[in-house]
Every structure is written in C-alpha cells, then in structure tokens.
Design a protein around this motif. Structure first.
Motif, short mmCIF file in Angstrom:
data_model
loop_
_atom_site.label_atom_id
_atom_site.label_comp_id
_atom_site.label_asym_id
_atom_site.label_seq_id
_atom_site.Cartn_x
_atom_site.Cartn_y
_atom_site.Cartn_z
N GLU A 144 0.81 -1.21 0.00
CA GLU A 144 0.00 0.00 0.00
C GLU A 144 0.85 1.27 0.00
N LEU A 145 2.11 1.17 0.42
CA LEU A 145 2.97 2.34 0.52
C LEU A 145 4.18 2.33 -0.41
N LYS A 146 4.66 1.17 -0.78
CA LYS A 146 5.98 1.08 -1.42
C LYS A 146 6.13 1.88 -2.71
N GLU A 147 5.06 2.13 -3.43
CA GLU A 147 5.15 2.91 -4.67
C GLU A 147 4.93 4.40 -4.43
N ASN A 148 4.55 4.78 -3.23
CA ASN A 148 4.28 6.17 -2.93
C ASN A 148 5.60 6.90 -2.64
N PRO A 149 5.93 7.95 -3.40
CA PRO A 149 7.20 8.64 -3.15
C PRO A 149 7.26 9.30 -1.77
N PHE A 150 6.12 9.51 -1.13
CA PHE A 150 6.07 10.13 0.19
C PHE A 150 5.99 9.11 1.32
N ARG A 151 6.22 7.83 1.05
CA ARG A 151 6.01 6.78 2.04
C ARG A 151 6.76 7.03 3.35
N LYS A 152 8.01 7.44 3.27
CA LYS A 152 8.78 7.69 4.49
C LYS A 152 8.15 8.85 5.27
N ASP B 242 10.54 22.19 -2.78
CA ASP B 242 11.65 21.57 -3.50
C ASP B 242 11.76 20.09 -3.13
N HIS B 243 11.65 19.80 -1.84
CA HIS B 243 11.71 18.40 -1.38
C HIS B 243 10.58 17.59 -2.02
N ALA B 244 9.37 18.14 -2.02
CA ALA B 244 8.22 17.45 -2.62
C ALA B 244 8.43 17.22 -4.12
N LEU B 245 8.93 18.24 -4.80
CA LEU B 245 9.16 18.10 -6.25
C LEU B 245 10.20 17.03 -6.55
N ARG B 246 11.25 16.97 -5.74
CA ARG B 246 12.27 15.95 -5.96
C ARG B 246 11.68 14.55 -5.79
N LEU B 247 10.81 14.39 -4.79
CA LEU B 247 10.17 13.08 -4.59
C LEU B 247 9.21 12.75 -5.72
#
Length: 189
Positions: A66-74, A131-136
């Motif tokens: 459910e999380l592994k493909e989400n770039p924001f998982r961490k 910037d952090h969000a865009l990089r993810l």
C-alpha cells in the motif's frame, strides 16, 4: 462455543470505532494487515498496551504494498508515528489508514496533507518544502532551475499574504480547488 481468540477488548474496538472511520470488521482487517508486516513481533491478541507499545520499524512499513510505490512513504510514516521517526504502532497504522480511507472527510485529508508537505515542521510550506516534494514526485528528473521555476510559480499563485511561503489556510484554499488531489489521497487495503 469454544476458544475464540480475542484480538481486542470490546472497549478497545469501541474506542477505535469512535476515533477512526472504520467499522469493527475493518479494524480487525487492519490489525491482520499490520500483523502480516512483522508477524514475529505483533501478537494476535492486543488487549493490553501492545497497540501503542509495539512498533514496526519504518524500513518494514515502507515495504507494504500500500505504501511502497508512494514517493512520500517515508514522510507519511513519520507524520503518523508517535515517535516521529516512522516506526508505527498499531494505533499509528490505524490512524494512517483511517485518514487515507475514502470515508475520511476532506478537512482531515487536507490537514494531514499539509503536515506531510511541511517537511521541516515549521507550520508553513516554504520553498525548501516544495523543493523536497518536487524531488520526490519527479524522482529528481527536473533540473534545479526547473524546480525553482515551479516553486516560484506555486508561491506566486498561492501565497496570498506575500510572505514567500504557504500557510495552512493558503494550502487549504489551493487544495480544495484541486479535485484530483482528493481522488488520489487514499490507500486501498
């Protein structure tokens, strides 16, 4: 009649129902899913303080389908964990899935989305957070110049008070005008 295993007390289930957007059956399904992540750590019966005291490490939680493909998982795990490091207790995990459920109201989703995007925890979404969000989101495929251009445009469009960052109210105003945001802000179990 038999030896039915009690996963939670009736009071615990009632409390979880009151604090989430789940039915008893869904809460038990969430527990089963949580237990599957690290069965050697999570007991079948959690009638004591185990729902808060037992934590599954971030590195295990990030592997969940459910999380592994989400770039924001961490970041999602960090926001929902009581320790702030992403190690999730059952109650943390239950809160996470409840907020990301389709039953959760829009205002709750906006609140947690703001917290997720506020990487530095200063109660604003500033250029560094964007910037952090865009990089993810782009897997670092944009050049620094492209990211800077997007950040400037976002702030220009959304920063009503002109302070160079987005307050919760400014973020909420932008997000509520983006219907696609809410259709993508959920996790299916």
């Amino acid at each position: 009649m038999g030896n039915k295993l009690v996963t939670f007390t009736d009071q615990q289930l009632e409390n979880y129902q009151d604090c989430t957007f789940f039915t008893r059956k869904e809460i038990l399904r969430v527990h089963k899913r949580y237990r599957e992540v690290k069965p050697d750590t999570v007991p079948k019966c959690m009638t004591g303080n185990e729902p808060v005291s037992i934590r599954i490490p971030l590195e295990n939680m990030e592997k969940l389908s459910e999380l592994k493909e989400n770039p924001f998982r961490k970041r999602i795990c960090e926001v929902f964990s009581r320790d702030g490091k992403g190690n999730l207790s059952f109650e943390d995990f239950l809160d996470l899935l409840s907020v990301f459920s389709e039953q959760a109201p829009r205002d709750i989703k906006v609140y947690y989305a703001f917290r997720i995007y506020d990487f530095d925890g200063d109660h604003h979404i500033g250029p560094e957070d964007l910037d952090h969000a865009l990089r993810l989101l782009t897997r670092q495929e944009l050049t620094p110049e492209d990211r800077q251009q997007i950040i400037e445009k976002v702030i220009e469009e959304a920063d009503v008070d002109g302070d160079g960052k987005l307050s919760y109210m400014e973020f909420e105003h932008v997000i509520t005008r983006a219907p696609d945001f809410f259709s993508n802000f959920h996790i299916r179990m």
